[in-house]
Motif scaffolding. Structure first.
Motif, short mmCIF file in Angstrom:
data_model
loop_
_atom_site.label_atom_id
_atom_site.label_comp_id
_atom_site.label_asym_id
_atom_site.label_seq_id
_atom_site.Cartn_x
_atom_site.Cartn_y
_atom_site.Cartn_z
N GLU A 177 0.82 -1.21 0.00
CA GLU A 177 0.00 0.00 0.00
C GLU A 177 0.85 1.27 0.00
N GLU A 178 1.99 1.23 0.70
CA GLU A 178 2.85 2.41 0.74
C GLU A 178 3.35 2.77 -0.67
N THR A 231 0.51 4.27 -2.65
CA THR A 231 0.34 5.68 -2.28
C THR A 231 1.32 6.56 -3.04
N MET A 232 2.57 6.13 -3.09
CA MET A 232 3.58 6.91 -3.83
C MET A 232 3.25 6.95 -5.32
N LYS A 263 0.47 7.08 -6.61
CA LYS A 263 -0.63 8.03 -6.85
C LYS A 263 -0.13 9.47 -6.94
N MET A 264 1.11 9.72 -6.52
CA MET A 264 1.64 11.07 -6.65
C MET A 264 1.91 11.42 -8.12
N TYR A 321 11.39 1.25 -1.17
CA TYR A 321 10.45 0.76 -0.16
C TYR A 321 10.97 -0.50 0.53
N LYS A 344 13.82 0.20 2.84
CA LYS A 344 13.36 0.81 4.09
C LYS A 344 12.72 -0.25 4.99
N PHE A 348 11.42 10.25 -0.55
CA PHE A 348 10.06 9.93 -0.10
C PHE A 348 10.08 8.97 1.09
N PHE A 349 11.01 7.99 1.06
CA PHE A 349 11.01 6.97 2.11
C PHE A 349 12.03 7.25 3.22
N ARG A 394 1.14 14.58 1.22
CA ARG A 394 2.44 14.34 1.85
C ARG A 394 3.02 15.62 2.42
N ARG A 431 10.69 17.30 -2.13
CA ARG A 431 10.95 16.07 -1.39
C ARG A 431 9.69 15.40 -0.87
#
Lengths: 460, 460
Positions: A75-76, A79-80, A82-83, A128, A131, A157-158, B94, B382
């Protein structure tokens, strides 16, 4: 100004709820699986344990899995995505009109993000998992800078540290790319550098060298394996990268299905294969399962013709020969296109997945000279507006050629191609083209034979 | 990685069928109309006849019309808009998370086209009307190159000749922008040049000059009026430009309405006013008609503070003083921000429409120093991914400041700002910022008084 058919929108965006929730692993449907990576010492298939010092654990699992058809996108990462996703599927009405073709041309545009290309799709996934594994950071190499930029963004982002080894000549000649990476907090080092042993060795032997991708890979790998909490990541060629990039093809297919359009052919540029492999994934899946048929066309530069003039053999992935051996269509790991080749796609080999599919006759390949690529790029810019990356323009060239064939035959075929990115940082190449200083170097058979003779001797 | 509220999409795209079919002319709802352009010789309002040698006929009609609320967007322009519009209305999830604010931040992103900014919205309209009038081509000036690029694209689409006078220092220091324009077929001349009388005169007087926007305007106007079938076009300040740019605000409002969101404040950067005037148009219309209230905030650089420290008076639009007089908030037509100001928005005056609205107390204005602008730009890159243009980053700065005020008060306000474009060609400015070489020049009251004293003496 003529009226233009408008039943189909100029741009089709999926809803966020329609975006793919799983990546598609093409290997699950391949009868002939891609050959495994080999340990260069033992010539035995690389194990997860052997790879664990270099790559993240979850990515190794993806790399080695030839049977699981779908991997859920965490899901993370969704979400990214979708940016900057879904990316649009565009109908090239104005290009069609300029060509006077009955063909319908569609392109999936991956350039609407700051990295300027599709590379971000895999960079986000790799960051991801790094991380998630609790790592501090990742290392990588970059040449022209698209991949380095994408990874810098993903790490920002992460919240990961990002060390990029950038080929020195690019570092000096492309300061803007370097600044973009710095904006996202990456540490960018010109390679070769004094920060690694391999860099020190190369600088001692070749004090004035401006670097190479092979050297930068070696430095990035060393920087990862000698640091606690770091791993190395790569933007193309690998199976895991094609898996992540399947989001391109899945979105493309979903949009075409929504529009009620059946593609006749799918065209993509091919360097290491990350874009082409992602774009064609669900279409090739249908083809492999016998559910539908498509022409799949890989387009490569005539100056670096891995598919059309290479051999299918085990070879090193890097010129420094520190990485595992991969079976692929290759020109030999020492092969470097002529310096005056400005059109990108300079990699000597090709993704093992795509190489197997090509060997099985499931993909066609064509090579195109670079002035014809830039002619296509300029025509595209002037009709469709988007300034394409030189790499992407290889696909444009072949899409135009296929559309012109339709003009001859009167067939209204549906042509779909991948527009991988934008050319904002490639204006030196465009300038050469405008000033008539671009030539069409094509390696001779004799030249290619020299590199081919140096291939490692491995029994398949 | 925390969960993020997702009721509202990250990006909202209107359907093509929902795109505006008419531009909104804010002047129709203004009780106090913007003051007319004056002939600098007679000090009488410029007539359509007087303007006809310089501008296209249809554009003059739009320029002078203070009463017609809507102008239909010709179908040919709507077709061109569909190549890169609708632009997305983005929810900055974000950024909100990073700020820890209860505010909801939305931005309308106009950078997803090759010109990299909203400028294309008016360039297409102006090129269309030039073509419709049967002209051969148009001339213009460009500084950093956004407007020149947009006009080059528009001329390529409509088959018009495009002559761009580019300030010499930019021509030499920004070769990439120049190459983008050439890709679209524009003729780009470094200004001052020997191709015009005014250019020859300036070069004779100042042989080593690197040019200025004022000089480039003078050359572009001369190139238009001395050639059969050419007119001059301008990318900001004029009423017609704000009319075309209303497409930004109309789409923004339509998307917010669709989402059921009522904006509390609208924030835009302001140089000549093309973006701000377009973004706020329908919101200001509601405000003028008493249907709704919004805070409208113009953000300008502290180094070029037309609204916050200028005067409302008739002034020349160009430093060469060849154009009509306009009543506007101005610093004086000789005013040029310090060379170390890298953040754009360097124009000495402000759109007459916005100036009147500001004078009537309907718009607030703030000025921000440039290092704080670049801090906001980097934070935005960022978190939200998009690398913003320095100009756009002024709006980001103020949106962040307002969101932080909400954090203090606990108010969940809806903040909407305009993200006019991308910073791919502004990496020299980012480099200065990263290297700590950026300073915050602010003109003193004494300096501003010098320029103010030179304003033409015109009774309003």
């Amino acid at each position: 100004m003529s009226a233009i058919e408008k039943q189909i929108p100029f741009k089709t965006y999926l809803e966020e709820s329609e975006m793919p929730k799983a990546w598609y692993n093409l290997r699950a449907d391949m009868k002939n699986k891609p050959a495994p990576l080999l340990n260069p010492g033992t010539l035995q298939p690389m194990t997860a344990e052997e790879l664990a010092g270099v790559f993240c654990d979850d990515l190794i699992a993806q790399e080695l899995d030839n049977t699981t058809p779908f991997f859920e996108i965490p899901e993370e990462i969704r979400t990214m995505y979708k940016m900057y996703r879904p990316s649009p599927l565009c109908r090239a009405y104005r290009l069609e009109e300029a060509l006077g073709t009955p063909a319908k041309i569609y392109y999936k545009f991956e350039g609407n993000n700051t990295s300027g290309s599709h590379k971000l799709n895999s960079a986000l996934a790799q960051a991801y998992y790094a991380k998630k594994q609790g790592l501090k950071g990742v290392t990588t190499e970059t040449g022209a800078g698209q991949w380095g930029t994408a990874l810098s963004m993903a790490c920002a982002f992460f919240g990961l540290d990002c060390k990029v080894y950038m080929v020195k000549v690019s570092y000096e000649q492309k300061p803007f790319r370097r600044e973009v990476m710095r904006t996202y907090g990456a540490e960018v080092t010109p390679s070769p550098s004094m920060t690694t042993q391999v860099g020190q060795k190369i600088l001692a032997e070749h004090p004035g060298t401006t670097g190479s991708l092979g050297c930068a890979i070696s430095e990035a790998v060393e920087a990862a394996v000698t640091r606690e909490g770091y791993r190395y990541v790569l933007g193309s060629v690998l199976n895991q990268v094609l898996l992540h990039q399947s989001v391109i093809g899945l979105e493309t297919k979903a949009a075409l299905d929504k529009l009620g359009v059946k593609a006749d052919m799918i065209i993509g540029c091919a360097g290491g294969g990350s874009n082409l492999g992602g774009l064609i994934a669900p279409f090739m899946g249908e083809k492999l399962r016998g559910e539908a048929d498509y022409r799949i066309i890989a387009v490569e530069p005539a100056s670096c013709p891995s598919f059309t003039r290479g051999v299918y053999a085990y070879d090193f992935c890097d010129t420094g020969m520190v990485c595992p051996l991969a079976k692929m269509y290759t020109l030999g790991s020492d092969f470097i296109p002529a310096p005056n080749h400005a059109g990108g796609l300079r990699y000597h080999g090709m993704s093992p997945i795509l190489s197997q599919l090509y060997d099985d006759g499931l993909i066609e390949a064509v090579s195109v000279p670079q002035t014809r690529v830039f002619e296509a790029a300029e025509m595209f810019a002037r009709t469709e507006g988007i300034l394409p990356a030189p790499e992407s323009s290889h696909a444009i060239r072949t899409a135009i050629d296929e559309a012109l064939k339709c003009k001859e035959t009167g067939e209204a075929k549906n042509i779909v191609f991948g527009l991988t990115g934008t050319g904002y940082f490639d204006m030196v190449a465009y300038e050469k083209f405008h000033d008539g200083q671009m030539d069409d170097y094509i390696p001779t058979d004799e030249e290619l034979a020299v590199y081919r003779a140096k291939l490692p001797k491995v029994e398949a």
